[in-house]
Design a protein around this motif. Structure first.
Motif, PDB file in Angstrom:
ATOM      1  N   MET A 186       0.542  -1.096   0.068  1.00 25.24           N
ATOM      2  CA  MET A 186      -0.209  -0.322  -0.160  1.00 25.24           C
ATOM      3  C   MET A 186       0.636   1.584   0.237  1.00 25.24           C
ATOM      4  SD  MET A 186      -3.280   1.447   1.802  1.00 25.24           S
ATOM      5  CE  MET A 186      -3.989   0.110   1.176  1.00 25.24           C
ATOM      6  N   PHE A 187       0.275   2.081  -0.508  1.00 21.73           N
ATOM      7  CA  PHE A 187       1.069   3.757  -0.862  1.00 21.73           C
ATOM      8  C   PHE A 187       1.022   3.671   0.552  1.00 21.73           C
ATOM      9  CE2 PHE A 187       0.750   7.805  -1.541  1.00 21.73           C
ATOM     10  CZ  PHE A 187       2.043   8.317  -2.396  1.00 21.73           C
ATOM     11  N   CYS A 188       2.388   4.803   0.865  1.00 21.41           N
ATOM     12  CA  CYS A 188       3.041   5.733   2.356  1.00 21.41           C
ATOM     13  C   CYS A 188       2.739   7.085   1.966  1.00 21.41           C
ATOM     14  CB  CYS A 188       3.486   5.099   3.082  1.00 21.41           C
ATOM     15  SG  CYS A 188       3.623   6.093   4.145  1.00 21.41           S
ATOM     16  N   HIS A 189       2.926   7.435   2.083  1.00 18.38           N
ATOM     17  CA  HIS A 189       3.396   9.054   1.271  1.00 18.38           C
ATOM     18  C   HIS A 189       4.739   8.958   2.881  1.00 18.38           C
ATOM     19  CE1 HIS A 189       0.852  11.712  -1.017  1.00 18.38           C
ATOM     20  NE2 HIS A 189       0.434  11.307  -0.802  1.00 18.38           N
ATOM     21  N   LEU A 190       5.836   9.260   2.243  1.00 14.54           N
ATOM     22  CA  LEU A 190       7.248   9.356   3.816  1.00 14.54           C
ATOM     23  C   LEU A 190       7.660  10.806   3.796  1.00 14.54           C
ATOM     24  CD1 LEU A 190       8.691   6.142   2.822  1.00 14.54           C
ATOM     25  CD2 LEU A 190       7.482   6.783   4.130  1.00 14.54           C
ATOM     26  N   HIS A 191       7.114  12.169   2.490  1.00 12.20           N
ATOM     27  CA  HIS A 191       7.543  13.476   2.745  1.00 12.20           C
ATOM     28  C   HIS A 191       6.716  14.173   2.874  1.00 12.20           C
ATOM     29  CE1 HIS A 191      10.467  16.303   0.447  1.00 12.20           C
ATOM     30  NE2 HIS A 191      10.130  16.641   1.046  1.00 12.20           N
ATOM     31  N   VAL A 192       5.812  14.638   4.310  1.00 13.70           N
ATOM     32  CA  VAL A 192       4.975  15.815   4.067  1.00 13.70           C
ATOM     33  C   VAL A 192       5.324  16.406   4.929  1.00 13.70           C
ATOM     34  CG1 VAL A 192       3.043  15.904   4.941  1.00 13.70           C
ATOM     35  CG2 VAL A 192       3.645  13.721   4.107  1.00 13.70           C
ATOM     36  N   HIS A 193       4.940  17.933   4.290  1.00 17.12           N
ATOM     37  CA  HIS A 193       5.158  19.025   5.453  1.00 17.12           C
ATOM     38  C   HIS A 193       3.526  19.652   5.728  1.00 17.12           C
ATOM     39  CE1 HIS A 193       9.087  18.885   3.691  1.00 17.12           C
ATOM     40  NE2 HIS A 193       8.482  19.330   3.036  1.00 17.12           N
ATOM     41  N   THR A 194       3.789  20.120   6.725  1.00 19.02           N
ATOM     42  CA  THR A 194       2.874  20.582   7.359  1.00 19.02           C
ATOM     43  C   THR A 194       3.538  22.193   7.801  1.00 19.02           C
ATOM     44  OG1 THR A 194       3.194  20.264  10.031  1.00 19.02           O
ATOM     45  CG2 THR A 194       2.039  19.087   8.649  1.00 19.02           C
ATOM     46  N   VAL A 195       2.273  22.618   8.277  1.00 20.07           N
ATOM     47  CA  VAL A 195       2.369  24.655   8.879  1.00 20.07           C
ATOM     48  C   VAL A 195       3.653  24.334   9.661  1.00 20.07           C
ATOM     49  CG1 VAL A 195       0.185  25.009   8.355  1.00 20.07           C
ATOM     50  CG2 VAL A 195       0.998  24.246  10.737  1.00 20.07           C
ATOM     51  N   TYR A 196       4.473  23.665  10.086  1.00 22.09           N
ATOM     52  CA  TYR A 196       5.229  23.631  10.730  1.00 22.09           C
ATOM     53  C   TYR A 196       6.660  23.878  10.095  1.00 22.09           C
ATOM     54  CZ  TYR A 196       2.415  22.560  14.869  1.00 22.09           C
ATOM     55  OH  TYR A 196       1.290  22.514  15.827  1.00 22.09           O
ATOM     56  N   SER A 197       6.307  24.064   8.634  1.00 22.24           N
ATOM     57  CA  SER A 197       7.744  24.153   7.912  1.00 22.24           C
ATOM     58  C   SER A 197       7.813  25.350   7.285  1.00 22.24           C
ATOM     59  CB  SER A 197       7.638  23.149   6.598  1.00 22.24           C
ATOM     60  OG  SER A 197       8.125  21.425   6.744  1.00 22.24           O
ATOM     61  N   LEU A 198       7.431  26.740   7.765  1.00 22.54           N
ATOM     62  CA  LEU A 198       7.461  27.488   7.730  1.00 22.54           C
ATOM     63  C   LEU A 198       7.571  28.205   5.866  1.00 22.54           C
ATOM     64  CD1 LEU A 198       8.839  29.743  10.901  1.00 22.54           C
ATOM     65  CD2 LEU A 198       6.608  28.853  10.178  1.00 22.54           C
ATOM     66  N   LEU A 199       6.408  28.739   5.725  1.00 20.52           N
ATOM     67  CA  LEU A 199       6.805  29.240   3.992  1.00 20.52           C
ATOM     68  C   LEU A 199       6.707  28.659   2.821  1.00 20.52           C
ATOM     69  CD1 LEU A 199       8.834  32.406   5.362  1.00 20.52           C
ATOM     70  CD2 LEU A 199       5.497  31.725   4.029  1.00 20.52           C
ATOM     71  N   VAL A 200       6.448  26.948   3.934  1.00 18.52           N
ATOM     72  CA  VAL A 200       6.389  25.272   2.449  1.00 18.52           C
ATOM     73  C   VAL A 200       5.137  24.669   2.719  1.00 18.52           C
ATOM     74  CG1 VAL A 200       7.651  23.519   2.247  1.00 18.52           C
ATOM     75  CG2 VAL A 200       9.316  25.572   2.516  1.00 18.52           C
ATOM     76  N   GLY A 201       5.434  24.452   4.193  1.00 20.96           N
ATOM     77  CA  GLY A 201       4.062  23.433   3.829  1.00 20.96           C
ATOM     78  C   GLY A 201       2.530  24.458   4.778  1.00 20.96           C
ATOM     79  N   MET A 202       1.919  23.728   4.471  1.00 23.05           N
ATOM     80  CA  MET A 202       0.107  24.601   4.159  1.00 23.05           C
ATOM     81  C   MET A 202      -1.015  23.393   5.261  1.00 23.05           C
ATOM     82  SD  MET A 202      -1.885  25.302   1.151  1.00 23.05           S
ATOM     83  CE  MET A 202      -3.465  25.358   2.028  1.00 23.05           C
ATOM     84  N   CYS A 203      -0.283  22.487   5.645  1.00 22.43           N
ATOM     85  CA  CYS A 203      -1.500  21.088   5.705  1.00 22.43           C
ATOM     86  C   CYS A 203      -1.668  21.397   7.862  1.00 22.43           C
ATOM     87  CB  CYS A 203      -0.496  20.107   5.724  1.00 22.43           C
ATOM     88  SG  CYS A 203      -0.753  19.207   4.264  1.00 22.43           S
ATOM     89  N   ARG A 204      -2.375  21.957   8.329  1.00 27.79           N
ATOM     90  CA  ARG A 204      -2.833  21.253   9.689  1.00 27.79           C
ATOM     91  C   ARG A 204      -3.290  19.880   9.800  1.00 27.79           C
ATOM     92  NH1 ARG A 204      -2.595  26.249  10.018  1.00 27.79           N
ATOM     93  NH2 ARG A 204      -5.099  27.547   9.907  1.00 27.79           N
ATOM     94  N   ILE A 205      -2.615  19.563  10.730  1.00 30.68           N
ATOM     95  CA  ILE A 205      -1.797  17.996  10.949  1.00 30.68           C
ATOM     96  C   ILE A 205      -3.368  16.985  11.156  1.00 30.68           C
ATOM     97  CG2 ILE A 205      -1.978  16.173  12.770  1.00 30.68           C
ATOM     98  CD1 ILE A 205       1.524  18.469  13.865  1.00 30.68           C
ATOM     99  N   PRO A 206      -4.967  17.688  12.189  1.00 27.14           N
ATOM    100  CA  PRO A 206      -6.020  17.076  12.114  1.00 27.14           C
ATOM    101  C   PRO A 206      -6.508  16.853  10.588  1.00 27.14           C
ATOM    102  CG  PRO A 206      -5.931  18.495  13.808  1.00 27.14           C
ATOM    103  CD  PRO A 206      -4.589  19.009  12.828  1.00 27.14           C
ATOM    104  N   GLN A 207      -6.623  17.718   9.688  1.00 29.09           N
ATOM    105  CA  GLN A 207      -7.220  17.735   9.311  1.00 29.09           C
ATOM    106  C   GLN A 207      -6.408  16.365   7.768  1.00 29.09           C
ATOM    107  OE1 GLN A 207      -6.473  20.440  10.406  1.00 29.09           O
ATOM    108  NE2 GLN A 207      -8.967  21.299   9.992  1.00 29.09           N
ATOM    109  N   LEU A 208      -4.627  17.003   7.871  1.00 26.96           N
ATOM    110  CA  LEU A 208      -3.657  16.097   7.029  1.00 26.96           C
ATOM    111  C   LEU A 208      -4.622  14.447   7.779  1.00 26.96           C
ATOM    112  CD1 LEU A 208      -0.885  15.234   5.059  1.00 26.96           C
ATOM    113  CD2 LEU A 208       0.278  15.274   7.907  1.00 26.96           C
ATOM    114  N   VAL A 209      -4.119  14.175   8.596  1.00 31.11           N
ATOM    115  CA  VAL A 209      -4.374  12.815   9.488  1.00 31.11           C
ATOM    116  C   VAL A 209      -5.932  12.220   8.552  1.00 31.11           C
ATOM    117  CG1 VAL A 209      -4.255  11.364  11.456  1.00 31.11           C
ATOM    118  CG2 VAL A 209      -2.636  13.088  11.076  1.00 31.11           C
TER     119      VAL A 209
END
Length: 167
Positions: free
Chosen positions: A1-24
């Motif tokens: 099964m596919f698994c994302h192994l390179h994910v950035h969230t809002v904690y990656s400043l100016l890079v990611g915009m995923c919020r953890i609850p919505q990501l999960v």
């Protein structure tokens, strides 16, 4: 099964915009059984990610996309020259070593970015899986510069350090 192994969230400043609850929640909706968190140079979201993923029945993989100084972590002549490297903890030892690496990068060598070097990686590689990262990684950078033999030597060096846990 596919698994994302390179994910950035809002904690990656100016890079990611995923919020953890919505990501999960989205990973769960898509039927994923595991998911990694690899914010740039930080682990601020690790505990929240772990808790949210566990609650959703998803295996959390704690990681970080670290910045590796092209010279050494103490050099001030290097400017902003860093290469990306993805580190994923595969067990408790790896998690503790990842905490050490990220903490030392912030405390010992924060120069534009929290940097570590290969010397530090050699001390704290146990329990970690390393991936050559994005185009900001050392191996892709060398390949894009038509320096394929150097890229091969770098890959072999990482393979020597991480063994079968280098990709």
């Amino acid at each position: 099964m596919f698994c994302h192994l390179h994910v950035h969230t809002v904690y990656s400043l100016l890079v990611g915009m995923c919020r953890i609850p919505q990501l999960v929640a989205r990973a769960k909706e898509m039927g994923m059984s595991s998911l990694a968190l690899t914010d740039h140079g930080v682990m601020y979201g690790a505990i929240q990610f772990y808790q949210e993923a566990k609650k959703a029945g998803i295996k959390p993989i704690i990681g970080c996309e670290v910045y590796v100084a092209q010279t050494d972590r103490f050099s001030r002549n290097a400017g902003k020259d860093t290469d990306h490297l993805i580190l994923l903890s595969k067990n408790a030892t790896g998690y503790h070593n990842l905490i050490q690496l990220v903490s030392k990068a912030h405390l010992e060598s924060f120069y534009y970015k929290p940097r570590l070097d290969k010397e530090l990686l050699k001390q704290y590689f146990e329990g970690l899986i390393a991936c050559s990262a994005c185009l900001g990684g050392e191996i892709p950078r060398l390949i894009l510069s038509n320096r394929t033999e150097e890229a091969k030597q770098v890959a072999l060096g990482y393979r020597e350090m991480f063994g079968e846990d280098f990709y």
